[in-house]
Write a protein that holds these residues in place. Sequence first.
Motif, PDB file in Angstrom:
ATOM      1  N   ALA A  63     -14.814  30.083 -11.936  1.00  0.00           N
ATOM      2  CA  ALA A  63     -15.371  30.280 -10.494  1.00  0.00           C
ATOM      3  C   ALA A  63     -14.467  29.628  -9.552  1.00  0.00           C
ATOM      4  O   ALA A  63     -14.140  28.230  -9.708  1.00  0.00           O
ATOM      5  N   LYS A  65     -13.871  29.649  -5.124  1.00  0.00           N
ATOM      6  CA  LYS A  65     -13.983  29.967  -3.933  1.00  0.00           C
ATOM      7  C   LYS A  65     -14.629  31.519  -3.821  1.00  0.00           C
ATOM      8  O   LYS A  65     -14.076  32.328  -3.086  1.00  0.00           O
ATOM      9  N   GLY A  66     -15.752  31.666  -4.404  1.00  0.00           N
ATOM     10  CA  GLY A  66     -16.488  33.088  -4.300  1.00  0.00           C
ATOM     11  C   GLY A  66     -16.016  33.783  -5.145  1.00  0.00           C
ATOM     12  O   GLY A  66     -16.586  35.176  -5.188  1.00  0.00           O
ATOM     13  N   LYS A  67     -14.845  33.706  -5.921  1.00  0.00           N
ATOM     14  CA  LYS A  67     -14.610  34.507  -6.979  1.00  0.00           C
ATOM     15  C   LYS A  67     -14.650  34.146  -8.273  1.00  0.00           C
ATOM     16  O   LYS A  67     -15.000  32.801  -8.591  1.00  0.00           O
ATOM     17  N   SER A  68     -15.157  34.826  -9.205  1.00  0.00           N
ATOM     18  CA  SER A  68     -15.568  34.448 -10.633  1.00  0.00           C
ATOM     19  C   SER A  68     -14.875  35.526 -11.549  1.00  0.00           C
ATOM     20  O   SER A  68     -14.943  36.820 -11.257  1.00  0.00           O
TER      21      SER A  68
END
Length: 134
Positions: A63, A65-68
């Motif tokens: 995960a 910065k808001g990306k996973s």
Amino acid sequence: MRDFSSKANRLGSAIVVASLAVVVPAAATGTAHGNPNSARVTVAGTASCERFEDSSATDVTIAAKGKSASDQLSGENVSESYSVTFTKVPTQGLQANVKVTCVDSDNDSHTFGKSITITRPASTGTEMQTVNLK
């Protein structure tokens, strides 16, 4: 006439083989090197659950910065290979948290984590970053 035809076939075959010899190395060379200007990076390696008795790696999640992104593993071995791809990685890199999920023989779940920096490749590197987790 037959002699001319067979010479033409041999000549045509030689031209095709020669042209393939030129095209194949060019294609192989183009894919062998990463692009430092590319914002796409694949993080790959092995995830090991040896710290937990009778456990196998079943999942790796990264995960940032808001990306996973995650890779579901077979869960058959203590160590499993994983691969996760991120896009839009900034030039300065991307701070990320990695979580490995392990399941033991009693079907109990265990996790451990690690912080990493996802970085773009050097000019001669590939778009792959190796991170082994244990």
